[in-house]
Write an enzyme that holds these catalytic residues in place. Structure first.
Site, mmCIF file in Angstrom:
data_model
loop_
_atom_site.group_PDB
_atom_site.id
_atom_site.type_symbol
_atom_site.label_atom_id
_atom_site.label_comp_id
_atom_site.label_asym_id
_atom_site.label_seq_id
_atom_site.Cartn_x
_atom_site.Cartn_y
_atom_site.Cartn_z
ATOM 1 C CE LYS A 58 -2.173 -0.577 3.648
ATOM 2 N NZ LYS A 58 -1.479 -1.879 3.834
ATOM 3 C CB THR B 31 5.298 0.140 -2.386
ATOM 4 O OG1 THR B 31 6.112 -0.301 -1.284
ATOM 5 C CG2 THR B 31 6.101 0.107 -3.668
ATOM 6 N NE ARG C 142 -1.210 4.174 8.291
ATOM 7 C CZ ARG C 142 -1.085 2.863 8.430
ATOM 8 N NH1 ARG C 142 -1.177 2.306 9.617
ATOM 9 N NH2 ARG C 142 -0.866 2.098 7.376
ATOM 10 C CE LYS D 199 3.721 -4.436 6.746
ATOM 11 N NZ LYS D 199 2.334 -4.027 6.755
ATOM 12 C CB ALA E 263 -5.239 -0.505 10.103
ATOM 13 C CG PHE F 244 -3.076 -4.290 8.632
ATOM 14 C CD1 PHE F 244 -3.168 -3.863 9.949
ATOM 15 C CD2 PHE F 244 -1.903 -4.929 8.239
ATOM 16 C CE1 PHE F 244 -2.120 -4.033 10.856
ATOM 17 C CE2 PHE F 244 -0.851 -5.123 9.129
ATOM 18 C CZ PHE F 244 -0.973 -4.658 10.438
ATOM 19 C CG PHE G 145 6.038 -8.763 -5.366
ATOM 20 C CD1 PHE G 145 4.843 -8.058 -5.231
ATOM 21 C CD2 PHE G 145 6.909 -8.806 -4.278
ATOM 22 C CE1 PHE G 145 4.519 -7.421 -4.043
ATOM 23 C CE2 PHE G 145 6.580 -8.169 -3.082
ATOM 24 C CZ PHE G 145 5.387 -7.472 -2.977
HETATM 25 N N1 LIG Z 1 6.431 -4.859 -5.987
HETATM 26 C C1 LIG Z 1 7.264 -5.147 -4.972
HETATM 27 N N2 LIG Z 1 8.347 -5.919 -5.167
HETATM 28 C C2 LIG Z 1 9.182 -6.216 -4.142
HETATM 29 N N3 LIG Z 1 9.017 -5.783 -2.862
HETATM 30 C C3 LIG Z 1 7.931 -4.992 -2.637
HETATM 31 C C4 LIG Z 1 7.017 -4.639 -3.652
HETATM 32 N N4 LIG Z 1 6.048 -3.852 -3.094
HETATM 33 C C5 LIG Z 1 6.364 -3.722 -1.787
HETATM 34 N N5 LIG Z 1 7.495 -4.400 -1.514
HETATM 35 C C6 LIG Z 1 8.156 -4.529 -0.212
HETATM 36 O O1 LIG Z 1 7.196 -5.157 0.647
HETATM 37 C C7 LIG Z 1 7.229 -4.551 1.946
HETATM 38 C C8 LIG Z 1 5.837 -3.992 2.265
HETATM 39 O O2 LIG Z 1 5.581 -2.898 1.387
HETATM 40 P P1 LIG Z 1 4.703 -1.691 1.928
HETATM 41 O O3 LIG Z 1 4.508 -0.742 0.808
HETATM 42 O O4 LIG Z 1 5.286 -1.188 3.204
HETATM 43 O O5 LIG Z 1 3.343 -2.462 2.227
HETATM 44 P P2 LIG Z 1 2.123 -1.979 3.168
HETATM 45 O O6 LIG Z 1 2.151 -0.491 3.190
HETATM 46 O O7 LIG Z 1 0.927 -2.552 2.507
HETATM 47 O O8 LIG Z 1 2.388 -2.591 4.496
HETATM 48 C C9 LIG Z 1 8.313 -3.464 1.890
HETATM 49 O O9 LIG Z 1 9.537 -4.015 2.380
HETATM 50 C C10 LIG Z 1 8.476 -3.177 0.411
HETATM 51 O O10 LIG Z 1 9.784 -2.772 0.092
HETATM 52 O O1 LIG Z 2 -1.492 -0.606 10.382
HETATM 53 C C1 LIG Z 2 -0.892 -1.229 9.509
HETATM 54 O O2 LIG Z 2 -0.481 -0.609 8.379
HETATM 55 P P1 LIG Z 2 0.327 -1.312 7.206
HETATM 56 O O3 LIG Z 2 -0.669 -2.090 6.399
HETATM 57 O O4 LIG Z 2 0.901 -0.158 6.433
HETATM 58 O O5 LIG Z 2 1.360 -2.189 7.846
#
Ligand SMILES: Nc1ncnc2c1ncn2[C@@H]1O[C@H](COP(=O)(O)OP(=O)(O)O)[C@@H](O)[C@H]1O
Ligand SMILES: O=COP(=O)(O)O
Length: 555
Positions: free
Chosen positions: A71, A73, A94, A105, A273, A301, A381
């Site tokens: 999300k 990203t 956030r 995480k 969340a 989430f 990915f």
């Molecule tokens: N397309 C992708 N390919 C490889 N790694 C990714 C990709 N998208 C996200 N990630 C990795 O996955 C993890 C979670 O991404 P993040 O954007 O923080 O997800 P969320 O905000 O949904 O928790 C991070 O370490 C990010 O670098």
């Molecule tokens: O509260 C959780 O947020 P993420 O989905 O960004 O981990």
């Protein structure tokens, strides 16, 4: 392959004054913290109050794997994608918590070539907001226990204290403790416990306040304990709301940073969340809407948690009208929901995707109930095969759902231009946003509505304690507040092990917690905890600085 940290460290940032100019922030309201961070004086809202609001885009997701489905990203990629097609855009994210940073995480600054920077500062101490929230929360605990020790004029029952101390860390040993042990001069001995800072009511109040005055009024209403004759005792009764507001004065100002591609982003507030409402602050979101044509924000989430609370708590209280919802899906999470073990998600498995896509289907159905145009963004990915991507694209198209492939992680804004162009078109459509439920419903009806319409469950089973609280809260008039569901993020149910799109299940409510200052009732389901624990091999064991002073291990 470069790590997120290496990519961020190789990036050359613009000075924050230049980013502020891009965001049309008058330098008179800019309070710089070094070269690449700044806070914005809240007085700017008086100056821009008459500006037209920009378009508001929410990024949510399906139920994620433990790593998250992108999300943040995708949010950052979309921000840069909109900038690449010459749109005036500000991101609203956030702030990361040290709990996941040192735990499992990791941080919350995006990934790959879709990140906010300075990444390591944002993921660690940033501008000190988390520390201020921790101090404000624990000041209330200290004043309350001192009040009990110094004569207890308010007649507080030490066994009915509901305000917990906090720490921005995953530390299971603090969940249940006894304070003031050994001798009477240490205070009145009682059971207590810590919650993680991002789950505190102070965090929620900061994220839902309109300004500092509203913050103080809300803090004053927060319930900290009950008397021997079961009357609620508030922060205002303790007369400490003024000091709490002083501690939080700077933290209430949103933080300005930038993406790797130098697009402005506000980072402010960081409630999880699963155990809180999961949205960045109203102050930052409203400020961005007055400054920019497009504002992209995210809620934690899956849509069952962050998006539901974005709509039914944040938008309701902030009178926000979201224009578009982006639902992030990944092949890996869909395979997990299709029954593939977590350690086999890199192997091609189209049948599992087509089975697990039922989880996406449920979240789409949920989002449609808020009457906001939506689009599915497949976060690509490197391990995804063309057959897997085609399976998701074709399912969406065959079922009438807009869908775009996002490659923001690998390509930054350029990888999200298609998504940006589609979002711009959708922002011109008519959003008929309405919250899911009316506030005049009972707490049981509100909870039941969410369970049936958003989780796809059958009914709610309340513990004896929760049943007693429902009656108590009705007597106190708190039954007219929205509910803030606390539930596992890995499942539509309250059991993290149940993936996919389960039906005919019950949600088990263990207890309720009043957040009278934030203005909602927290509903604790299953075995959800508000102080997470560290994993067997925490990220903290793999990070540090090398001999050249270069950080490593933060991700
Ligand atoms: N397309 C992708 N390919 C490889 N790694 C990714 C990709 N998208 C996200 N990630 C990795 O996955 C993890 C979670 O991404 P993040 O954007 O923080 O997800 P969320 O905000 O949904 O928790 C991070 O370490 C990010 O670098
Ligand atoms: O509260 C959780 O947020 P993420 O989905 O960004 O981990």
């Amino acid at each position: 392959m470069k790590t997120d940290l290496q990519i961020a460290q190789e990036n050359t940032m613009d000075n924050i004054e230049k980013i502020a100019r891009k965001a049309k922030i008058d330098p008179d309201y800019l309070e710089v913290y070094g070269k690449n961070k700044a806070k914005i004086d809240l007085k700017i809202m008086d100056k821009i109050a008459d500006n037209r609001n920009g378009k508001l885009i929410l990024v949510t997701a399906i139920n994620p794997t433990k790593a998250g489905e992108g999300k943040s990203t995708t949010t950052i990629g979309l921000v840069d994608g909109l900038a690449q097609i010459n749109k005036m855009v500000i991101g609203c994210l956030r702030e990361p918590s040290l709990g996941p940073v040192f735990g499992l995480k990791g941080g919350a600054t995006g990934g790959g070539y879709a990140q906010v920077v300075p990444m390591e500062e944002i993921n660690l101490h940033f501008t000190g907001d988390m520390h201020a929230i921790t101090a404000a929360n624990n000041l209330i605990s200290a004043v309350m226990d001192n009040h009990i020790y110094q004569g207890n004029e308010l007649n507080i029952d030490p066994t009915k204290v509901v305000w917990k101390r906090c720490l921005d860390m995953n530390d299971r040993t603090l969940r249940s403790i006894t304070i003031a042990q050994d001798k009477k001069t240490n205070g009145v001995e009682r059971k207590d416990g810590f919650i993680i800072t991002v789950a505190t009511e102070i965090m929620a109040i900061m994220c839902l306040s309109k300004d500092l005055q509203d913050f103080e009024k809300r803090v004053s209403r927060a319930v900290v304990a009950y008397t021997y004759d079961d009357q609620p005792v508030t922060v205002g009764d303790l007369k400490v709301e003024g000091a709490v507001t002083l501690v939080m004065k700077e933290a209430l100002k949103p933080n300005l940073v930038q993406t790797l591609e130098k697009t402005p982003v506000f980072i402010h507030g960081g409630p999880f969340a699963n155990i809180a409402h999961g949205c960045n602050s109203l102050i930052a979101t409203r400020m961005a809407l007055k400054l920019s044509d497009y504002v992209v924000t995210e809620a934690g989430f899956g849509a069952d948690l962050g998006a539901e609370k974005f709509f039914d708590i944040k938008c309701r209280y902030g009178d926000l009208k979201p224009n578009v919802v982006v639902i992030v899906a990944t092949a890996r999470a869909l395979k997990l929901h299709g029954g593939v073990p977590a350690d086999q998600l890199k192997e091609e498995n189209v049948p599992a995707i087509l089975e697990g896509i039922k989880n996406l289907e449920k979240h789409i159905e949920s989002i449609k109930q808020y009457r906001v145009p939506y689009i599915v963004a497949i976060n690509k990915f490197s391990a995804d095969t063309q057959a897997e991507v085609n399976a998701i694209l074709n399912w969406c198209k065959d079922n009438g759902h807009r869908v775009v492939l996002s490659d923001a992680w690998a390509s930054g804004g350029a990888g999200a231009v298609d998504l940006a162009q589609e979002v711009v078109r959708m922002c011109e459509e008519d959003s008929k946003f309405e919250p899911l439920y009316d506030l005049d419903l009972s707490l049981e009806e509100k909870i039941g509505t969410i369970v049936r319409k958003i989780y796809g469950g059958r009914s709610v089973i309340f513990s004896d304690r929760a049943k007693a609280q429902l009656e108590e809260y009705k007597q106190a008039g708190w039954d007219k507040l929205p509910v803030c569901m606390a539930k596992t993020p890995n499942s539509l149910t309250d059991d993290a092990k149940i993936v996919g799109r389960p039906t005919d299940f019950d949600i088990h409510v263990q207890e309720l917690r009043i957040s009278a200052g934030a203005g909602f009732v927290v509903v604790l389901t299953g075995n959800i905890m508000t102080m997470p624990g560290l994993p067997k091999d925490p990220a903290a064991l793999h990070m540090g600085m090398n001999e050249k002073g270069i950080s490593y291990g933060i991700f």
